[in-house]
Design an enzyme around this catalytic site. Sequence first.
Site, PDB file in Angstrom:
ATOM      1  N   ASP A  45      53.094 -27.669  -7.911  1.00 25.96           N
ATOM      2  CA  ASP A  45      52.204 -28.538  -7.138  1.00 25.96           C
ATOM      3  C   ASP A  45      52.643 -28.509  -5.669  1.00 25.96           C
ATOM      4  O   ASP A  45      53.739 -28.936  -5.339  1.00 25.96           O
ATOM      5  CB  ASP A  45      52.300 -29.976  -7.689  1.00 25.96           C
ATOM      6  CG  ASP A  45      51.337 -30.914  -6.996  1.00 25.96           C
ATOM      7  OD1 ASP A  45      51.000 -31.954  -7.585  1.00 25.96           O
ATOM      8  OD2 ASP A  45      50.925 -30.610  -5.851  1.00 25.96           O
ATOM      9  N   ASN A  74      37.755 -27.805   3.600  1.00 24.08           N
ATOM     10  CA  ASN A  74      36.386 -27.357   3.869  1.00 24.08           C
ATOM     11  C   ASN A  74      36.072 -27.700   5.315  1.00 24.08           C
ATOM     12  O   ASN A  74      36.862 -28.349   5.992  1.00 24.08           O
ATOM     13  CB  ASN A  74      35.375 -28.005   2.898  1.00 24.08           C
ATOM     14  CG  ASN A  74      35.382 -29.513   2.984  1.00 24.08           C
ATOM     15  OD1 ASN A  74      35.190 -30.083   4.064  1.00 24.08           O
ATOM     16  ND2 ASN A  74      35.666 -30.163   1.877  1.00 24.08           N
ATOM     17  N   ASP A  79      42.812 -29.725  -1.746  1.00 18.58           N
ATOM     18  CA  ASP A  79      42.398 -30.613  -0.634  1.00 18.58           C
ATOM     19  C   ASP A  79      42.499 -32.077  -1.089  1.00 18.58           C
ATOM     20  O   ASP A  79      43.103 -32.931  -0.419  1.00 18.58           O
ATOM     21  CB  ASP A  79      40.949 -30.269  -0.266  1.00 18.58           C
ATOM     22  CG  ASP A  79      40.522 -30.808   1.095  1.00 18.58           C
ATOM     23  OD1 ASP A  79      39.332 -30.680   1.426  1.00 18.58           O
ATOM     24  OD2 ASP A  79      41.380 -31.341   1.822  1.00 18.58           O
ATOM     25  N   THR A 115      40.473 -19.196  -3.983  1.00 20.01           N
ATOM     26  CA  THR A 115      40.380 -18.672  -5.368  1.00 20.01           C
ATOM     27  C   THR A 115      39.993 -19.757  -6.368  1.00 20.01           C
ATOM     28  O   THR A 115      39.928 -19.497  -7.574  1.00 20.01           O
ATOM     29  CB  THR A 115      41.719 -18.043  -5.808  1.00 20.01           C
ATOM     30  OG1 THR A 115      42.714 -19.088  -5.887  1.00 20.01           O
ATOM     31  CG2 THR A 115      42.178 -16.959  -4.854  1.00 20.01           C
ATOM     32  N   GLY A 116      39.739 -20.957  -5.910  1.00 16.59           N
ATOM     33  CA  GLY A 116      39.309 -22.012  -6.835  1.00 16.59           C
ATOM     34  C   GLY A 116      37.814 -22.221  -6.720  1.00 16.59           C
ATOM     35  O   GLY A 116      37.020 -21.328  -7.043  1.00 16.59           O
ATOM     36  N   TYR A 172      35.914 -21.942  -4.321  1.00 17.54           N
ATOM     37  CA  TYR A 172      35.217 -20.944  -3.489  1.00 17.54           C
ATOM     38  C   TYR A 172      35.080 -19.590  -4.167  1.00 17.54           C
ATOM     39  O   TYR A 172      34.485 -18.663  -3.620  1.00 17.54           O
ATOM     40  CB  TYR A 172      35.886 -20.825  -2.128  1.00 17.54           C
ATOM     41  CG  TYR A 172      35.541 -21.949  -1.163  1.00 17.54           C
ATOM     42  CD1 TYR A 172      34.708 -23.007  -1.550  1.00 17.54           C
ATOM     43  CD2 TYR A 172      36.039 -21.972   0.125  1.00 17.54           C
ATOM     44  CE1 TYR A 172      34.393 -24.038  -0.681  1.00 17.54           C
ATOM     45  CE2 TYR A 172      35.734 -23.004   1.018  1.00 17.54           C
ATOM     46  CZ  TYR A 172      34.892 -24.029   0.603  1.00 17.54           C
ATOM     47  OH  TYR A 172      34.586 -25.050   1.477  1.00 17.54           O
TER      48      TYR A 172
HETATM   49  N1  APR Z   1      49.040 -27.361  -5.755  1.00 16.28           N
HETATM   50  C1  APR Z   1      48.900 -26.007  -5.657  1.00 16.28           C
HETATM   51  N2  APR Z   1      47.740 -25.355  -5.905  1.00 16.28           N
HETATM   52  C2  APR Z   1      46.688 -26.106  -6.295  1.00 16.28           C
HETATM   53  C3  APR Z   1      46.745 -27.521  -6.431  1.00 16.28           C
HETATM   54  C4  APR Z   1      47.993 -28.136  -6.140  1.00 16.28           C
HETATM   55  N3  APR Z   1      48.159 -29.475  -6.229  1.00 16.28           N
HETATM   56  N4  APR Z   1      45.517 -27.971  -6.833  1.00 16.28           N
HETATM   57  C5  APR Z   1      44.728 -26.881  -6.955  1.00 16.28           C
HETATM   58  N5  APR Z   1      45.419 -25.755  -6.634  1.00 16.28           N
HETATM   59  C6  APR Z   1      44.971 -24.359  -6.628  1.00 16.28           C
HETATM   60  C7  APR Z   1      43.769 -24.025  -7.478  1.00 16.28           C
HETATM   61  O1  APR Z   1      44.154 -23.844  -8.833  1.00 16.28           O
HETATM   62  C8  APR Z   1      43.331 -22.724  -6.823  1.00 16.28           C
HETATM   63  O2  APR Z   1      44.080 -21.638  -7.346  1.00 16.28           O
HETATM   64  O3  APR Z   1      44.556 -24.062  -5.303  1.00 16.28           O
HETATM   65  C9  APR Z   1      43.724 -22.910  -5.345  1.00 16.28           C
HETATM   66  C10 APR Z   1      42.542 -23.160  -4.407  1.00 16.28           C
HETATM   67  O4  APR Z   1      41.550 -23.885  -5.118  1.00 16.28           O
HETATM   68  P1  APR Z   1      40.657 -25.032  -4.402  1.00 16.28           P
HETATM   69  O5  APR Z   1      41.518 -26.221  -4.165  1.00 16.28           O
HETATM   70  O6  APR Z   1      39.432 -25.186  -5.209  1.00 16.28           O
HETATM   71  O7  APR Z   1      40.316 -24.422  -2.963  1.00 16.28           O
HETATM   72  P2  APR Z   1      39.217 -23.336  -2.547  1.00 16.28           P
HETATM   73  O8  APR Z   1      38.896 -22.372  -3.638  1.00 16.28           O
HETATM   74  O9  APR Z   1      39.715 -22.789  -1.232  1.00 16.28           O
HETATM   75  O10 APR Z   1      37.912 -24.222  -2.293  1.00 16.28           O
HETATM   76  C11 APR Z   1      37.933 -25.120  -1.206  1.00 16.28           C
HETATM   77  O11 APR Z   1      37.317 -26.928  -2.627  1.00 16.28           O
HETATM   78  O12 APR Z   1      38.509 -28.819  -2.925  1.00 16.28           O
HETATM   79  C12 APR Z   1      37.456 -28.292  -2.240  1.00 16.28           C
HETATM   80  O13 APR Z   1      37.408 -29.514  -0.188  1.00 16.28           O
HETATM   81  C13 APR Z   1      37.709 -28.261  -0.756  1.00 16.28           C
HETATM   82  O14 APR Z   1      35.459 -27.650  -0.278  1.00 16.28           O
HETATM   83  C14 APR Z   1      36.787 -27.160  -0.348  1.00 16.28           C
HETATM   84  C15 APR Z   1      36.889 -26.176  -1.490  1.00 16.28           C
END
Ligand code: APR
Length: 183
Positions: free
Chosen positions: A15, A32, A42, A132-133, A135
């Site tokens: 985390d 974002n 985020d 990679t989440g 997005y």
């Molecule tokens: N620590 C580390 N990695 C994390 C955590 C955490 N606490 N929570 C999530 N992740 C990982 C996810 O598993 C993924 O591999 O971070 C990576 C990025 O995923 P997202 O958080 O969905 O970010 P992204 O794909 O860049 O999308 C951004 O999602 O949360 C919204 O406000 C954000 O609109 C924006 C979008």
Amino acid sequence: MVTFLDGRLLVSHGDITGFRGASPSAIVNAANSSLLGGGGVDGAIHRGGGEQIRRECREIRRARYPDGMPTGEAVITGSGRLPADYVIHTVGPVWHGGSRGEPELLRSAYRNSMLLAAQHGVREMAFPAISTGVYGYPPALAAREVHAVIADRLAAGRLPERVHLLFFSAADRDTFLDTVPTS
Ligand code: APR
């Protein structure tokens, strides 16, 4: 923990909100364009860091990005209650199949975050797997862009001394390790 680039790139999982690192240190937020929080990492950073981060982000929006922060840009705030010293907020590209400049925009998000960290004297920083989440950026395709842009930056400057890639799961970490050159 697996290391690359003479021990300056470190790959693990966990985390990111708990990351400390050698001070001054920073964690990077996959934000974002609104800069006002969201889900995923985020949401975790804003929940963990508290209201100070949101206040600073709101001021950055008002003063510099009234229409939202463009993809690939990065800004820096304090970290509120989190153990790192700074949070660097960057906006990664939404994946549309790879023909809308996504690879270069992803590199820009990492590159601008590292440049901003260096400008603030950051010694150690941690990235989540940006884009990679939610997005939808395919992790294996992201891995080669991320490794290349970090290698370029570390070759160009003394700071940051160490860059961590902190994946949320061991599986995501392994996808990265299976994809990049073992140098
Ligand atoms: N620590 C580390 N990695 C994390 C955590 C955490 N606490 N929570 C999530 N992740 C990982 C996810 O598993 C993924 O591999 O971070 C990576 C990025 O995923 P997202 O958080 O969905 O970010 P992204 O794909 O860049 O999308 C951004 O999602 O949360 C919204 O406000 C954000 O609109 C924006 C979008």
